[in-house]
Design a protein around this motif. Structure first.
Motif, PDB file in Angstrom:
ATOM      1  N   GLU A  10      32.569  42.995  35.488  1.00 52.89           N
ATOM      2  CA  GLU A  10      33.325  43.323  36.687  1.00 52.89           C
ATOM      3  C   GLU A  10      34.831  43.206  36.457  1.00 52.89           C
ATOM      4  O   GLU A  10      35.620  43.894  37.107  1.00 52.89           O
ATOM      5  N   LYS A  11      35.218  42.351  35.546  1.00 54.81           N
ATOM      6  CA  LYS A  11      36.628  42.259  35.179  1.00 54.81           C
ATOM      7  C   LYS A  11      37.100  43.578  34.563  1.00 54.81           C
ATOM      8  O   LYS A  11      38.196  44.068  34.858  1.00 54.81           O
ATOM      9  N   ILE A  12      36.257  44.171  33.729  1.00 51.79           N
ATOM     10  CA  ILE A  12      36.576  45.471  33.117  1.00 51.79           C
ATOM     11  C   ILE A  12      36.616  46.556  34.187  1.00 51.79           C
ATOM     12  O   ILE A  12      37.529  47.393  34.217  1.00 51.79           O
ATOM     13  N   ILE A  13      35.633  46.525  35.070  1.00 50.35           N
ATOM     14  CA  ILE A  13      35.574  47.516  36.147  1.00 50.35           C
ATOM     15  C   ILE A  13      36.816  47.428  37.028  1.00 50.35           C
ATOM     16  O   ILE A  13      37.414  48.445  37.403  1.00 50.35           O
ATOM     17  N   TYR A  14      37.234  46.216  37.330  1.00 52.59           N
ATOM     18  CA  TYR A  14      38.437  46.009  38.148  1.00 52.59           C
ATOM     19  C   TYR A  14      39.664  46.621  37.479  1.00 52.59           C
ATOM     20  O   TYR A  14      40.479  47.290  38.123  1.00 52.59           O
ATOM     21  N   SER A  15      39.791  46.425  36.169  1.00 52.78           N
ATOM     22  CA  SER A  15      40.931  46.977  35.432  1.00 52.78           C
ATOM     23  C   SER A  15      40.905  48.502  35.435  1.00 52.78           C
ATOM     24  O   SER A  15      41.948  49.160  35.574  1.00 52.78           O
ATOM     25  N   GLU A  16      39.712  49.065  35.290  1.00 56.90           N
ATOM     26  CA  GLU A  16      39.583  50.524  35.275  1.00 56.90           C
ATOM     27  C   GLU A  16      39.878  51.121  36.657  1.00 56.90           C
ATOM     28  O   GLU A  16      40.467  52.189  36.770  1.00 56.90           O
ATOM     29  N   ARG A  17      39.492  50.407  37.687  1.00 55.05           N
ATOM     30  CA  ARG A  17      39.782  50.875  39.047  1.00 55.05           C
ATOM     31  C   ARG A  17      41.283  50.945  39.295  1.00 55.05           C
ATOM     32  O   ARG A  17      41.783  51.853  39.961  1.00 55.05           O
ATOM     33  N   LYS A  18      42.001  49.950  38.770  1.00 58.63           N
ATOM     34  CA  LYS A  18      43.449  49.940  38.942  1.00 58.63           C
ATOM     35  C   LYS A  18      44.094  51.138  38.261  1.00 58.63           C
ATOM     36  O   LYS A  18      45.177  51.583  38.651  1.00 58.63           O
ATOM     37  N   LEU A  19      43.409  51.685  37.258  1.00 59.14           N
ATOM     38  CA  LEU A  19      43.899  52.875  36.553  1.00 59.14           C
ATOM     39  C   LEU A  19      43.383  54.158  37.203  1.00 59.14           C
ATOM     40  O   LEU A  19      43.514  55.239  36.626  1.00 59.14           O
ATOM     41  N   LYS A  20      42.767  54.010  38.396  1.00 56.58           N
ATOM     42  CA  LYS A  20      42.254  55.140  39.181  1.00 56.58           C
ATOM     43  C   LYS A  20      41.059  55.826  38.523  1.00 56.58           C
ATOM     44  O   LYS A  20      40.763  56.988  38.810  1.00 56.58           O
TER      45      LYS A  20
END
Length: 253
Positions: free
Chosen positions: A185-195
């Motif tokens: 989920e930490k990775i997913i959160y980072s990817e979400r911030k990159l749209k």
């Protein structure tokens, strides 16, 4: 949180948790307004911990308000989260941090107490603002570990190292699944911030990020557990179900 010196925030949100301002952490001073410092003359031939030979100070928090109150605390220095900890008794935890005894300094003593006390002193002497926040909860163990895994505070080295080394063998399997899930989920959160709207996760990559040894079933369980939370496509499943090649694409929009 860049305006701490001018405007102390009474409540800050760390992930989904509301942390309440406790106080500014400052060493106690004597009648001459000098910081009370302590450095012990340790016994020769007896092993000391990594912080046992440092200089210490004295500090504490309000007893009436925090005695026997359980929860998670955060030490914030210059607007950055530097340490996350848990306590079944918040007052006692900071009483222990704020008054170091000689026995704490040896290898069989309380090295964390020495570490936190010395870090408070050194940061204060360097002119940095140190603030203490608290989130009261009966689930302090779960919340602390979740925050440490996702935020990775600078001073939380012991728990992170334990999770990456052999000590991890003694930890409950359900907890390890939670750790792997939080890493994903930490990775997913980072990817979400990159749209990004989707991400493909390979079990081998997560296993390596965590520094684990032969725990692919745990990682695979965490990956499949997240299928209940995100739309997904299992791109590849290993012949035996669990392994280094499990690959799942998650829709994260």
């Amino acid at each position: 949180m860049n305006s701490f010196k001018e405007n102390i925030e009474k409540i800050i949100k760390i992930l989904d948790y509301n942390f309440y301002f406790v106080q500014k952490l400052e060493p106690e001073r004597n009648s001459e307004n000098k910081i009370i410092k302590v450095k012990f003359k340790l016994k020769e031939g007896k092993r000391i911990n990594n912080y046992g030979d440092k200089e210490f100070c004295k500090f504490g928090i309000e007893k009436e308000k925090y005695y026997k109150v359980a929860g998670v605390y955060s030490i914030i220095i210059e607007g950055e989260i530097k340490y996350i900890g848990q306590a079944s008794d918040f007052y006692k935890r900071f009483k222990d941090y704020g008054k170091i005894s000689e026995r704490n300094c040896y290898s069989d003593g309380q090295s964390t107490n020495c570490k936190i006390n010395n870090l408070i002193l050194e940061n204060y002497l360097s002119g940095k603002e140190i603030y203490l926040y608290f989130y009261p909860t009966a689930y302090y163990d779960k919340v602390e570990k979740e925050l440490i895994r996702l935020i990775n505070p600078l001073y939380n080295t012991q728990l992170l190292n334990n999770l990456k080394n052999k000590k991890v063998k003694n930890i409950n399997e359900k907890y390890l699944v939670d750790i792997a899930q939080e890493e994903i989920e930490k990775i997913i959160y980072s990817e979400r911030k990159l749209k990004k709207t989707e991400i493909t996760i390979l079990s081998k990559d997560i296993h390596e990020r965590l520094g684990w040894d032969k725990r692919y079933p745990t990682v695979c369980s965490a990956m499949r557990k997240l299928k209940d939370k995100y739309k997904n496509e299992e791109i590849y499943s290993p012949p035996k179900g669990n392994g280094s090649s499990l690959e799942i694409k998650y829709i994260i929009e």
